[in-house]
Design an enzyme around this catalytic site. Structure first.
Site, short mmCIF file in Angstrom:
data_model
loop_
_atom_site.label_atom_id
_atom_site.label_comp_id
_atom_site.label_asym_id
_atom_site.label_seq_id
_atom_site.Cartn_x
_atom_site.Cartn_y
_atom_site.Cartn_z
N GLY A 209 75.58 62.60 -1.48
CA GLY A 209 75.61 62.67 -2.73
C GLY A 209 74.49 63.10 -3.48
O GLY A 209 73.20 62.73 -3.31
N ALA B 152 53.88 45.18 14.82
CA ALA B 152 53.80 43.67 14.78
C ALA B 152 54.61 42.90 13.48
O ALA B 152 54.37 41.81 13.25
CB ALA B 152 52.63 42.63 15.46
N GLY B 153 55.37 44.06 13.27
CA GLY B 153 56.65 43.41 12.05
C GLY B 153 57.72 42.77 12.61
O GLY B 153 57.39 42.47 13.95
N VAL C 34 56.53 50.71 12.26
CA VAL C 34 55.49 50.44 10.63
C VAL C 34 56.16 49.96 9.49
O VAL C 34 55.64 50.72 8.92
CB VAL C 34 54.58 51.71 10.94
CG1 VAL C 34 53.46 51.68 12.62
CG2 VAL C 34 54.82 52.68 11.27
N HIS D 244 74.84 13.11 13.56
CA HIS D 244 73.66 12.84 14.69
C HIS D 244 74.55 13.15 15.90
O HIS D 244 75.78 12.96 15.78
CB HIS D 244 73.36 11.27 14.35
CG HIS D 244 72.74 11.18 14.98
ND1 HIS D 244 70.88 11.51 15.85
CD2 HIS D 244 72.77 10.88 16.96
CE1 HIS D 244 70.79 11.08 17.36
NE2 HIS D 244 71.81 10.53 17.38
P1 FAD Z 1 71.64 51.81 4.12
O1 FAD Z 1 72.18 50.78 5.19
O2 FAD Z 1 70.41 51.81 4.73
O3 FAD Z 1 72.23 52.10 3.68
C1 FAD Z 1 72.27 53.76 2.65
C2 FAD Z 1 73.35 53.99 3.28
O4 FAD Z 1 73.58 55.21 2.23
C3 FAD Z 1 73.82 55.07 4.44
O5 FAD Z 1 74.00 54.79 4.93
C4 FAD Z 1 73.22 56.14 3.99
O6 FAD Z 1 74.08 57.53 4.96
C5 FAD Z 1 74.13 56.85 2.86
N1 FAD Z 1 73.53 57.80 1.99
C6 FAD Z 1 71.75 58.19 1.41
N2 FAD Z 1 71.43 59.18 0.70
C7 FAD Z 1 72.89 59.05 0.83
C8 FAD Z 1 73.26 60.64 -0.51
N3 FAD Z 1 72.07 61.59 -1.25
N4 FAD Z 1 74.40 60.36 -0.18
C9 FAD Z 1 75.59 59.52 0.44
N5 FAD Z 1 74.88 58.59 1.25
C10 FAD Z 1 73.81 58.32 1.31
N6 FAD Z 1 68.14 42.70 7.03
C11 FAD Z 1 68.61 41.42 7.44
O7 FAD Z 1 68.81 40.88 6.61
N7 FAD Z 1 68.90 40.57 8.72
C12 FAD Z 1 68.60 41.51 9.87
O8 FAD Z 1 68.38 40.98 10.95
C13 FAD Z 1 68.10 42.94 9.73
N8 FAD Z 1 67.60 43.56 11.03
C14 FAD Z 1 67.32 44.64 10.53
C15 FAD Z 1 67.00 44.88 12.58
C16 FAD Z 1 66.15 47.18 12.41
C17 FAD Z 1 66.32 47.03 13.53
C18 FAD Z 1 66.86 47.74 10.84
C19 FAD Z 1 66.00 49.15 10.69
C20 FAD Z 1 67.09 46.79 9.34
C21 FAD Z 1 67.03 45.60 9.44
N9 FAD Z 1 67.29 45.07 8.53
C22 FAD Z 1 67.80 43.83 7.98
C23 FAD Z 1 67.61 45.65 7.15
C24 FAD Z 1 69.34 46.47 6.97
O9 FAD Z 1 69.27 47.03 7.74
C25 FAD Z 1 68.62 46.35 5.42
O10 FAD Z 1 68.02 46.21 4.74
C26 FAD Z 1 70.31 46.96 4.89
O11 FAD Z 1 70.84 48.12 5.63
C27 FAD Z 1 69.56 48.07 3.66
O12 FAD Z 1 71.04 48.45 2.96
P2 FAD Z 1 71.26 49.68 1.31
O13 FAD Z 1 71.83 49.54 1.51
O14 FAD Z 1 70.17 49.52 0.67
O15 FAD Z 1 70.63 51.15 2.74
P1 NAI Z 2 57.49 45.63 8.75
O1 NAI Z 2 56.93 46.12 6.98
O2 NAI Z 2 58.38 44.33 8.91
O3 NAI Z 2 56.25 45.77 10.00
C1 NAI Z 2 55.63 46.80 10.14
C2 NAI Z 2 53.90 46.62 10.24
O4 NAI Z 2 53.66 47.52 11.13
C3 NAI Z 2 53.11 45.68 9.98
O5 NAI Z 2 52.50 44.72 10.23
C4 NAI Z 2 51.99 47.17 8.89
O6 NAI Z 2 50.82 45.98 9.28
C5 NAI Z 2 52.48 47.81 11.02
N1 NAI Z 2 51.07 48.77 10.74
C6 NAI Z 2 51.57 49.63 10.28
N2 NAI Z 2 50.75 51.16 9.61
C7 NAI Z 2 50.08 50.59 11.21
C8 NAI Z 2 50.52 52.08 12.09
N3 NAI Z 2 49.66 52.61 11.48
N4 NAI Z 2 48.85 51.25 13.41
C9 NAI Z 2 49.90 49.78 13.81
N5 NAI Z 2 50.45 49.02 12.59
C10 NAI Z 2 50.95 49.75 11.56
O7 NAI Z 2 58.19 47.02 9.46
P2 NAI Z 2 59.70 46.98 10.40
O8 NAI Z 2 59.65 46.70 11.58
O9 NAI Z 2 59.71 48.55 10.93
O10 NAI Z 2 60.53 47.05 9.63
C11 NAI Z 2 61.10 47.61 8.50
C12 NAI Z 2 61.88 46.78 8.25
O11 NAI Z 2 62.91 46.14 8.19
C13 NAI Z 2 61.43 45.12 7.90
O12 NAI Z 2 60.19 45.27 7.09
C14 NAI Z 2 62.69 44.35 7.21
O13 NAI Z 2 62.73 44.36 5.76
C15 NAI Z 2 63.70 45.11 8.22
N6 NAI Z 2 63.93 44.34 8.77
C16 NAI Z 2 64.51 43.47 9.00
C17 NAI Z 2 64.77 41.87 9.72
C18 NAI Z 2 64.92 40.96 9.86
O14 NAI Z 2 65.42 40.11 8.85
N7 NAI Z 2 65.07 39.98 10.70
C19 NAI Z 2 64.54 43.07 11.39
C20 NAI Z 2 64.17 44.18 11.40
C21 NAI Z 2 64.26 45.04 10.05
#
Ligand code: FAD
Ligand code: NAI
Length: 502
Positions: free
Chosen positions: A124, A218-219, A307, A481
């Site tokens: 889109g 280590a995020g 990162v 409890h």
């Molecule tokens: P997205 O989920 O990224 O969805 C965006 C969608 O838009 C995608 O399907 C993409 O294909 C589509 N899109 C993009 N551009 C276009 C376009 N121009 N036209 C049509 N379609 C398009 N969050 C939590 O709360 N709990 C967790 O445990 C958690 N674990 C995570 C683990 C990992 C490994 C990762 C990477 C993320 C995790 N997150 C977690 C973060 C969470 O996945 C995101 O915050 C969430 O998916 C964001 O939702 P969104 O709808 O904004 O975007």
């Molecule tokens: P993050 O922001 O949590 O962590 C990235 C880490 O990488 C930071 O600690 C940062 O200081 C470090 N970093 C950045 N540049 C670096 C470099 N050049 N060398 C070494 N360290 C560096 O991002 P992450 O883990 O990639 O996850 C992305 C996002 O996805 C999160 O911020 C979170 O919003 C979402 N997420 C949420 C989860 C949950 O809710 N349980 C699980 C996984 C992802």
């Protein structure tokens, strides 16, 4: 004549699909545009975005499998259960994860059908329209929201072009909700092939346990996915740029997590490092880094780069319509997710705020309700955070450091799970619950949990804070409890220095 909708949602992740469903529930004619980012083996587009396909859901599936494996190896023994020769079949583990993804993404399709949301498959993009570019009568760029009051074009529909392998189509709607999410940030000069060097996509689909796994960052992803592969037997080394561990968490929680992850679980975490060179070979990768005055090299078989993530505005046509981005490339919005363009909204990872699925979903609901004339609202102070390590980490509200920095007078109640009968029975007593309340009003300002089931326990604190509860309110609620939730009760009592069991 292009197809007409009341609302077009761009992106079918948690922010987008929830916005679409809620808008449809409210009687609006809604379409959701989803590109082919995720497709099933038959090539059919999968809804659910990052969260369902390569984020929250698959990572939690792997965390559960690896946790069972770890327990069978280490925790069962204390219950008198001996498991000899416990084996992990990674293919089965990954297949189970993939099946869950299939089930849930298919479920969203079903929900679209049920709610009569039209799915439009393709990329889109705003159709640039000279008529809609925000300019003042003098021709200078108009920085405010919407159009000048007397602009007769205000009610003209937005046009969205959808391009797919099948061709291009233009559709129109009065309202557009952008929910295009985020993509992993990669490091310059470190190409991700998702075989040797992985982002979240490859890290969730490894075919075998690497002997030596390197992680940069280590995020949240680094800790969760590092934990998965560590539990399965990989030697995991995490390199983090910041000098502080889990800087966003309460300091006491971060300290406890550091002890458990490094000393008990054996994750090698190096803080304050600077990566200087990454050399990728055919079967291994070598990472050179500076650690203080020293230089070191980490050799590993696979590398996860985690990162952070970047907002996804690629090819959205922002410039052509004058959509304002902030200094970090996120779509600039106000507290109601309104962009600078009239009737254009944005939610989820593509706008500022924590990149969390539940935050995006709440924003989706808010925007749908505002569009239909209701009073949508998100309380950003009560968005919970959860890190699904073991023990889990969860919090809501402000940390002790933030309260100190803000000059707030507060009281603390902290109770270890070691003092909780249920935790003892479960053989899992790591961690604590810490409650922070205003010293004058007793209103709860933050709750921080590190421990088994922290992800579920935090819900009580979220509800309490949403209702403006005092710690005394929790202290006077009857908690079943024996449950872990009694530690929340005791933490509230401890704010007033009167815990009963500690
Ligand atoms: P997205 O989920 O990224 O969805 C965006 C969608 O838009 C995608 O399907 C993409 O294909 C589509 N899109 C993009 N551009 C276009 C376009 N121009 N036209 C049509 N379609 C398009 N969050 C939590 O709360 N709990 C967790 O445990 C958690 N674990 C995570 C683990 C990992 C490994 C990762 C990477 C993320 C995790 N997150 C977690 C973060 C969470 O996945 C995101 O915050 C969430 O998916 C964001 O939702 P969104 O709808 O904004 O975007
Ligand atoms: P993050 O922001 O949590 O962590 C990235 C880490 O990488 C930071 O600690 C940062 O200081 C470090 N970093 C950045 N540049 C670096 C470099 N050049 N060398 C070494 N360290 C560096 O991002 P992450 O883990 O990639 O996850 C992305 C996002 O996805 C999160 O911020 C979170 O919003 C979402 N997420 C949420 C989860 C949950 O809710 N349980 C699980 C996984 C992802």
């Amino acid at each position: 004549m292009p197809k007409q909708f009341d609302v077009i949602v761009i992106g079918g992740g948690p922010g987008g699909y929830v916005a679409a469903i809620r808008a449809a529930q409210l009687g609006l004619n809604v379409a959701c545009v989803e590109s082919q980012s995720y497709a099933d083996p038959k090539g059919e587009v999968r809804l659910g975005g990052t969260c369902l396909n390569v984020g929250c859901i698959p990572s939690k599936a792997l965390l559960q499998s690896s946790e069972y494996f770890d327990q069978a190896n280490h925790a069962f023994l204390m219950h008198g259960i001996t498991c000899d020769n416990v084996k992990m079949d990674v293919t089965t583990m990954v297949r189970r994860k993939d099946n869950i993804v299939t089930q849930l993404t298919g479920g969203i399709r079903g929900l679209f059908k049920k709610n009569k949301v039209t799915l439009l498959v393709g990329h889109g993009k705003f159709v640039p329209s000279p008529k809609r570019i925000l300019t003042t009568p003098s021709g200078t760029s108009f920085e405010g929201r919407g159009f000048p009051e007397d602009n007769p074009r205000e009610n003209e529909p937005w046009q969205i072009e959808i391009s797919s392998s099948g061709g291009n189509e233009t559709v129109e709607a009065k309202h557009v909700i952008i929910a295009t999410g985020s993509k992993p940030r990669h490091l310059p000069g470190v190409p991700v092939d998702n075989k040797i060097v992985c982002d979240n996509v490859g890290a969730l689909s490894m075919e075998s346990v690497p002997k030596r796994l390197g992680v940069i960052g280590a995020g949240v992803i680094g800790l969760e996915l590092g934990s998965v592969w560590k539990r399965l037997g990989a030697e995991v080394t995490i390199l983090e740029a910041l000098p502080d561990f889990l800087a966003a968490a309460d300091q006491a929680v971060a300290n406890e997590a550091w002890k458990i992850f490094t000393r008990k679980q054996g994750l090698n975490i190096h803080l304050g490092v600077k990566i200087t060179k990454v050399s990728v070979g055919k079967k291994s990768v070598s990472i050179e880094y500076e650690n203080g005055d020293e230089t070191a090299t980490l050799e590993c078989d696979k590398l996860i780069v985690s990162v952070g993530r970047l907002p996804n505005t690629d090819g959205l046509g922002c410039e052509g319509v004058g959509l304002k981005l902030d200094e970090r490339g996120r779509i600039a919005v106000d507290e109601h997710c309104r962009t600078n363009l009239e009737n254009v909204w944005a939610v989820g990872d593509v706008v500022p705020g924590p990149m969390l699925a539940h935050k995006g979903m709440e924003e989706g609901v808010m925007v749908a309700e505002l569009i239909s004339g209701q009073a949508g609202h998100v309380d950003y102070n009560t968005v919970p955070w959860v890190i699904y390590t073991h023990p889990e980490i969860a919090w809501v509200g402000r940390t002790e450091q933030q309260l100190k920095n803000d000059g707030v007078d507060y009281r603390v109640g902290q109770i270890p799970f070691l003092a909780n009968g249920r935790a003892l029975g479960q053989g899992d007593t790591a961690g604590f619950i810490k409650m922070l309340a205003d010293a004058r009003t007793d209103r709860i300002l933050g709750v921080h949990v590190i421990g088994n089931n922290a992800s579920e326990l935090i819900a009580e604190a979220v509800v309490a804070m949403e209702f403006g509860a005092a710690s005394e309110d929790i202290a006077r609620i009857c908690h079943a409890h024996p449950t872990l939730s009694e530690a929340m009760h005791e933490a509230a009592l401890a704010v007033d220095n009167r815990p009963l069991h500690f």
